[in-house]
Design a protein around this motif. Sequence first.
Motif, PDB file in Angstrom:
ATOM      1  N   SER A  11       0.798  -1.291  -0.049  1.00 27.33           N
ATOM      2  CA  SER A  11       0.095  -0.002  -0.087  1.00 27.33           C
ATOM      3  C   SER A  11       0.778   1.296   0.034  1.00 27.33           C
ATOM      4  N   LEU A 134      -7.642   0.629  14.363  1.00 30.60           N
ATOM      5  CA  LEU A 134      -7.731   0.527  12.784  1.00 30.60           C
ATOM      6  C   LEU A 134      -6.852  -0.297  12.142  1.00 30.60           C
ATOM      7  N   TYR A 138      -8.075  -3.514   9.787  1.00 32.69           N
ATOM      8  CA  TYR A 138      -7.614  -3.493   8.276  1.00 32.69           C
ATOM      9  C   TYR A 138      -7.000  -5.150   8.014  1.00 32.69           C
ATOM     10  N   PHE A 156     -10.788   1.080  -1.367  1.00 27.51           N
ATOM     11  CA  PHE A 156     -10.124   1.364  -0.327  1.00 27.51           C
ATOM     12  C   PHE A 156      -8.876   0.680  -0.175  1.00 27.51           C
ATOM     13  N   VAL A 158      -5.148   1.205   2.776  1.00 22.86           N
ATOM     14  CA  VAL A 158      -4.688   1.700   3.879  1.00 22.86           C
ATOM     15  C   VAL A 158      -2.898   1.597   3.887  1.00 22.86           C
ATOM     16  N   LEU A 166      -1.388   6.978   9.601  1.00 23.92           N
ATOM     17  CA  LEU A 166      -2.182   6.031   8.572  1.00 23.92           C
ATOM     18  C   LEU A 166      -2.552   6.934   7.590  1.00 23.92           C
ATOM     19  N   VAL A 168      -5.155   6.673   4.253  1.00 23.07           N
ATOM     20  CA  VAL A 168      -6.187   5.958   3.908  1.00 23.07           C
ATOM     21  C   VAL A 168      -6.856   6.104   2.785  1.00 23.07           C
ATOM     22  N   THR A 169      -7.523   5.405   1.879  1.00 26.60           N
ATOM     23  CA  THR A 169      -8.333   5.879   0.849  1.00 26.60           C
ATOM     24  C   THR A 169      -9.766   5.348   0.983  1.00 26.60           C
ATOM     25  N   ASP A 170     -10.678   6.064   0.844  1.00 24.12           N
ATOM     26  CA  ASP A 170     -11.852   5.610   0.841  1.00 24.12           C
ATOM     27  C   ASP A 170     -12.737   4.613  -0.266  1.00 24.12           C
ATOM     28  N   GLU A 175      -8.803  10.762  -0.195  1.00 22.23           N
ATOM     29  CA  GLU A 175      -7.797  10.264   0.743  1.00 22.23           C
ATOM     30  C   GLU A 175      -7.793  10.945   2.010  1.00 22.23           C
TER      31      GLU A 175
END
Length: 375
Positions: A11, A134, A138, A156, A158, A166, A168-170, A175
């Motif tokens: 990631s 979190l 993940y 998504f 992480v 962290l 994170v992309t939804d 972002e």
Amino acid sequence: KHLLSAAVSVSVCVYNTQAFSNIHANRSSRIVDGSVAAPSKWQLHAESNPSCEVLLMDHFNINHEKGRHDALRAFYFDFLGCAIDPRKQENIELGKKTLWMNVGMHQFHLPEGKPDAQVFDGVITLIHEDLSALMERYNDYLDGDEKFAPLKETEFMVGVLDDSLLMVTDPWGTEFNLMSSDDPEEDRASDVGAQPLIEGHKPSEGLKLEDLTVYVPHDANLEGIGRFYQHVLGAPAIEELGSESSISISMGERQTLTFQYHPDGPDTLVNHHDFSYDEQDEFPSNHGPHISLYVTDLAKAYQSAAKLGVTYVNPRFKRRAYSEEEALDQCMFRLIEIIDPLDENKEVILYLEHEVRSAKTRDGKKYKSCPLNEV
């Protein structure tokens, strides 16, 4: 667990670290264009900007994909640990329409798209007490936990920079930076305010929305943006947090609104509005994202915006203020054009919709939606 091995190797390489340059890497220093800048304690808002006329940035509104409440709940509730706002609880049961996700005294408003989701061209920074939960979630997602099944085959992702940050992309590509707190009680600030909570439910795991970084074209006039916020909203730029490629505006004592040159380069198209036109309406409808903020003096802000010619009415919403009197009645008005007050040509630097709210009604009572304990 494998989050710190497989997940990182897969990631983190995807993320451009410059895209996360305008955040606090920890609570005493800040990454600026890839390097750590001089220390800047969060208390600098109160110390260096005592006259800020913005009380807080209370919510960020962005559309989700119609028909995907499952992904919305899996990301915001099950992964991020946001609290369910009781005022939209019935829509969770319906499985459609707008949801409100609470993070401390702040919110995400997530209406249905028409039908697509919006992808915010910037970065949202949230503060959590601890990131370990979190990370565990993940890992559960990677292990195939059915609770997170709606996030499969989405955007998504992480990435782990260290144990305090962290990236994170939804599910649709927006972002987030998720950062650990060094003072959870101060960051949640429940003595200052809070969003309503369903009886028997726990408060949100997220403590606050600390910064919203908005990407802008490389030819955007950053100093002009700073002058706009000072002139119209009484919100000064925080010099210690700025750089040659960014400017940070104080949103009260606890938050910033940052404008940064797009990390993908000068040729990148940047757009934060989505206009549609109807001949019956004086203004175009904007279907792009918007921010909501509270100010100390709504009349003053409206007069400054009107004098500059940037007041706006979005026909998409029922509450509309075409005049100062209507703004005071509605406890709000909108603006969308960011213009340098010193520019005689009044050229628009950026379109970004703002819902500007008053914490008080005409009779001096607290406005019903204001999360502050005292106004």
